[in-house]
Design a protein around this motif. Structure first.
Motif, PDB file in Angstrom:
ATOM      1  N   GLN A  45       0.836  -1.209   0.000  1.00  0.00           N
ATOM      2  CA  GLN A  45       0.000   0.000   0.000  1.00  0.00           C
ATOM      3  C   GLN A  45       0.869   1.257   0.000  1.00  0.00           C
ATOM      4  O   GLN A  45       0.593   2.215  -0.736  1.00  0.00           O
ATOM      5  CB  GLN A  45      -0.934  -0.016   1.219  1.00  0.00           C
ATOM      6  CG  GLN A  45      -2.058  -1.031   1.105  1.00  0.00           C
ATOM      7  CD  GLN A  45      -2.829  -1.228   2.414  1.00  0.00           C
ATOM      8  OE1 GLN A  45      -2.350  -0.894   3.497  1.00  0.00           O
ATOM      9  NE2 GLN A  45      -4.023  -1.786   2.317  1.00  0.00           N
ATOM     10  N   ASN A  68      -1.192   4.104  -1.870  1.00  0.00           N
ATOM     11  CA  ASN A  68      -2.574   3.945  -1.413  1.00  0.00           C
ATOM     12  C   ASN A  68      -2.650   4.164   0.106  1.00  0.00           C
ATOM     13  O   ASN A  68      -1.633   4.138   0.804  1.00  0.00           O
ATOM     14  CB  ASN A  68      -3.085   2.535  -1.745  1.00  0.00           C
ATOM     15  CG  ASN A  68      -3.096   2.284  -3.244  1.00  0.00           C
ATOM     16  OD1 ASN A  68      -3.376   3.187  -4.025  1.00  0.00           O
ATOM     17  ND2 ASN A  68      -2.773   1.061  -3.643  1.00  0.00           N
ATOM     18  N   ASP A  69      -3.876   4.357   0.599  1.00  0.00           N
ATOM     19  CA  ASP A  69      -4.060   4.450   2.051  1.00  0.00           C
ATOM     20  C   ASP A  69      -3.583   3.156   2.713  1.00  0.00           C
ATOM     21  O   ASP A  69      -3.795   2.057   2.183  1.00  0.00           O
ATOM     22  CB  ASP A  69      -5.544   4.656   2.407  1.00  0.00           C
ATOM     23  CG  ASP A  69      -6.056   6.035   2.000  1.00  0.00           C
ATOM     24  OD1 ASP A  69      -5.222   6.946   1.855  1.00  0.00           O
ATOM     25  OD2 ASP A  69      -7.283   6.175   1.845  1.00  0.00           O
ATOM     26  N   SER A 121       1.262   8.131   1.869  1.00  0.00           N
ATOM     27  CA  SER A 121       0.023   7.406   2.192  1.00  0.00           C
ATOM     28  C   SER A 121      -0.478   7.790   3.582  1.00  0.00           C
ATOM     29  O   SER A 121       0.307   8.000   4.507  1.00  0.00           O
ATOM     30  CB  SER A 121       0.267   5.895   2.169  1.00  0.00           C
ATOM     31  OG  SER A 121       0.704   5.472   0.896  1.00  0.00           O
TER      32      SER A 121
END
Length: 311
Positions: free
Chosen positions: A194, A199-200, A261
């Motif tokens: 992630q 991404n989160d 992130s």
């Protein structure tokens, strides 16, 4: 002295590291895998080695082969994969274990079973030592793995008591490092992937649940030490006894990757253990086992691997 060694699940994350180490030590290694979660890529560099052989086979089917030692590492170990086909997971742990113990009995081989900290369930004792019987839900979504591994341990000891099979049982706690599957749903690989993809970073629950993270090289040291130890069946815990919250792990990954992130929180899955940490007293006493790789060092190596292999 060189041995002829069977490693089931040998193309998987831990199994492939074990193949490398045992080949490097001059043994003849037969790597068996059905490639459900194992990957040929993990062992491709070994295929031209004269002492290495790859066998595509499923341990739920009987196998006739002559070997001195068996490392039974076969079984999906991440919740995403073992829950995707729970009946197959149970079969691997029960029928597969019976087949491997039957093989060990026939050829008089020593067999090591890769059990798991999951046999302790959501533990009511902390840290967990080998005399603790666990707190396990028999009908939950994780039961195919938890209970499957518990039955596998039972089978090992029944074969040992009734047929004098030379068994070794290890209970593996959270392990990470190169060759993990990017989509295996385990917390270390999840966070790293992630972060690298921007991404989160997803934490399930409030992040206060704890885990102990063992770098794969340390684990392999312990596994081989256990196989070579005479007159000690186990079970014995193998892992790292440093305890971190899942939130702390996420923060380490954010810092080491330099990602932008954000950390977000989602609902906790059912039967997710709140605390997990091995008591390593027995491993230290019997195997002189001492994990050496600090979390930040190991994470840096894992991050480098994923940088090169995410595509």
């Amino acid at each position: 002295m060189s041995k002829r060694i069977l490693i089931t699940g040998g193309a998987g994350f831990i199994g492939s590291h074990l193949c490398e180490r045992l080949i490097a030590e001059g043994n003849e290694v037969i790597c068996l895998d059905n490639l459900h979660t194992g990957r040929k890529k993990n062992i491709s560099h070994l295929l031209n080695n004269q002492g290495f052989e790859f066998l595509r086979h499923d341990i739920t089917d009987p196998l006739k082969i002559e070997v001195d030692q068996i490392y039974n590492m076969a079984c999906p170990a991440s919740p995403v994969h073992y829950q995707s086909n729970p009946i197959k997971t149970i079969k691997t742990n029960v029928l597969g274990m019976m087949n491997m113990l039957g093989l060990a009995k026939r050829v008089n081989a020593r067999i090591l079973q890769a059990s798991t900290s999951e046999v302790y369930g959501n533990p009511l004792e902390h840290p967990q030592n080998e005399s603790y019987w666990g707190n396990v839900n028999t009908i939950g979504i994780r039961s195919c793995y938890d209970e499957g591994k518990r039955v596998a341990e039972t089978l090992c000891f029944d074969y040992h008591r009734n047929h004098y099979v030379d068994i070794r049982v290890i209970r593996i706690f959270n392990t990470y490092g190169p060759k993990m599957l990017p989509n295996d749903g385990r917390v270390v690989s999840n966070f790293i992937v992630q972060a690298l993809q921007g991404n989160d970073i997803t934490i399930y629950g409030d992040g206060s649940q704890t885990r102990s993270f063992c770098y794969v090289d340390d684990l392999v040291d312990g596994i081989i030490s256990m196989m070579e130890k005479d007159n000690f069946t186990g079970p014995v815990n193998l892992g790292n006894d440093g305890e971190f919250t899942v939130k702390e792990l996420a923060e380490h990954v954010v810092r080491l990757t330099g990602t932008k992130s954000k950390i977000i929180y989602k609902d906790l899955p059912s039967d997710d253990p709140s605390r997990r940490k091995p008591d390593l007293t027995l491993a230290k006493k019997e195997l002189n086992f001492q994990p050496k790789v600090k979390l930040e060092q190991g994470l840096a190596k894992a991050i480098e691997y994923f940088k090169q292999n995410l595509n």
